[in-house]
Design a protein around this motif. Structure first.
Motif, PDB file in Angstrom:
ATOM      1  N   TRP A  87       0.862  -1.173   0.000  1.00 18.19           N
ATOM      2  CA  TRP A  87       0.000   0.000   0.000  1.00 18.19           C
ATOM      3  C   TRP A  87       0.895   1.219   0.000  1.00 18.19           C
ATOM      4  N   LYS A 124       0.655   3.814   4.658  1.00 17.14           N
ATOM      5  CA  LYS A 124      -0.025   2.980   5.635  1.00 17.14           C
ATOM      6  C   LYS A 124      -1.339   3.598   6.088  1.00 17.14           C
ATOM      7  N   SER A 125      -2.302   2.730   6.392  1.00 11.88           N
ATOM      8  CA  SER A 125      -3.559   3.183   6.963  1.00 11.88           C
ATOM      9  C   SER A 125      -3.855   2.336   8.175  1.00 11.88           C
ATOM     10  N   GLY A 171      -9.424  -1.906   8.385  1.00 14.34           N
ATOM     11  CA  GLY A 171      -9.918  -2.773   7.339  1.00 14.34           C
ATOM     12  C   GLY A 171     -11.162  -3.463   7.831  1.00 14.34           C
ATOM     13  N   LEU A 178      -3.758  -5.767   3.963  1.00 15.96           N
ATOM     14  CA  LEU A 178      -4.132  -4.576   4.721  1.00 15.96           C
ATOM     15  C   LEU A 178      -5.645  -4.411   4.807  1.00 15.96           C
ATOM     16  N   GLY A 179      -6.393  -5.161   4.018  1.00 13.48           N
ATOM     17  CA  GLY A 179      -7.841  -5.120   4.099  1.00 13.48           C
ATOM     18  C   GLY A 179      -8.416  -6.167   5.024  1.00 13.48           C
ATOM     19  N   TRP A 204      -4.443  -6.504  11.000  1.00  8.13           N
ATOM     20  CA  TRP A 204      -4.417  -5.418  11.984  1.00  8.13           C
ATOM     21  C   TRP A 204      -4.389  -5.944  13.414  1.00  8.13           C
ATOM     22  N   ALA A 229      -8.443   1.064   3.425  1.00  7.00           N
ATOM     23  CA  ALA A 229      -8.202  -0.323   3.803  1.00  7.00           C
ATOM     24  C   ALA A 229      -9.401  -1.199   3.497  1.00  7.00           C
TER      25      ALA A 229
END
Length: 331
Positions: A37, A40-41, A44, A87-88, A93, A237
């Motif tokens: 990605w 970063k975020s 998700g 990341l989704g 996470w 995300a």
């Protein structure tokens, strides 16, 4: 200070049908996922609700909408399955925040500042000024070159704003908003580790008044509305999930219920331009009016303004930036 992290195009991970258990994701896998990605975020979703998935899929088909997760700034024709990434997935996470929580307890580390501290500073300052303008009756509303007059004692307006940060992660955005004068602050995240970390950091930094709770924006249990809802990386995300296009429809349905009438939604994204976010909101408005069959149809959201101070670059004859922050008014 965390900087912007740019990854090669070929680092994107293949689509996965469902999240793998967190303990099966290695550190190397998480590193590759983060690099896939551009920036970063912190959010998700792996929400698995057959009925709401079916409703969202039907809405996409009926409205003949282009799937928002297919948007891409560097491809003329997106892949048929869209861009997906670990990341989704919630499992990513959960594992990431378990590591950050352990680092906090062992070393006192704050953890990553998603999008970087510089972007967060811009978002906080710009959002503060926008809310003060609205409180004083100065509505931006499509005027691209608006400049607020100097505001004295502006903090007195901010204490009246109820604020929700969806996908709050470590809660640092709410900490910065608190320092600017906002006092009615709530942060949600579907990762328990993120909420544990956010509470620990706020307690350490002397901000125990910020309310944090575990909640999935796609299946929110919140029964109240907020005057200001902020999203820094959450929609990005969600779009990286294998079912990203459907989950983004669910996202807008949920967020529209969380923002109070007359309230503001501020989205910061690295995967969507300002114009793409506006287009997505317009598609949501059209779908909502079609479903509700109201005699006097009205858009649920309208564009207010966007940040213009981010660095820009020229590519293919178009000017763009790596981050977009856009505000929408809830009608």
């Amino acid at each position: 200070m965390a900087g912007l992290r740019l990854g090669p195009d070929d680092s994107e991970l293949s689509q996965q049908s469902r999240a793998a258990p967190a303990d099966l994701i290695s550190d190397d896998d998480r590193s590759v996922a983060a690099d896939s990605w551009s920036i970063k975020s912190d959010y998700g979703s792996t929400l698995d609700d057959d009925q709401r998935h079916a409703d969202a899929a039907e809405a996409l088909s009926a409205a003949n909408l282009r799937a928002p997760s297919d948007y891409s700034s560097d491809k003329e024709e997106p892949d048929a399955e869209g861009v997906t990434s670990m990341l989704g997935l919630q499992s990513y996470w959960d594992a990431a925040y378990a590591d950050e929580l352990a680092n906090f307890h062992e070393h006192g580390h704050t953890g990553e500042v998603w999008f970087g501290a510089d972007v967060m500073e811009v978002v906080v300052s710009w959002t503060k000024n926008l809310c003060i303008d609205i409180s004083q009756g100065r509505m931006p509303n499509h005027v691209d070159n608006i400049k607020s007059d100097p505001v004295e004692q502006g903090d007195k307006y901010l204490s009246d704003w109820s604020v929700l940060d969806i996908g709050t992660g470590n809660g640092l955005l709410l900490q910065e908003l608190s320092k600017q004068g906002f006092s009615n602050l709530t942060g949600t995240d579907y990762s328990e580790g993120a909420i544990d970390l956010a509470r620990s950091l706020a307690g350490r930094d002397g901000l125990p008044n910020i309310h944090f709770l575990v909640d999935d924006v796609l299946d929110t249990k919140l029964e109240r509305q907020f005057q200001l809802v902020v999203d820094k990386g959450t929609l990005d995300a969600i779009g990286l999930h294998p079912d990203g296009s459907i989950k983004r429809v669910m996202y807008w349905d949920s967020v529209s219920r969380l923002v109070a009438p007359g309230g503001v939604l501020v989205i910061t994204s690295c995967n969507n331009t300002k114009d793409e976010l506006v287009q997505e909101v317009e598609s949501f408005n059209q779908r909502s009016m079609t479903q509700e069959h109201d005699e006097t149809p009205k858009d649920k959201f309208q564009y207010l303004s966007h940040v213009r101070s981010y660095p820009t670059f020229m590519f293919g004859g178009s000017v763009g930036s790596r981050v977009a922050t856009v505000a929408f008014l809830r009608n």
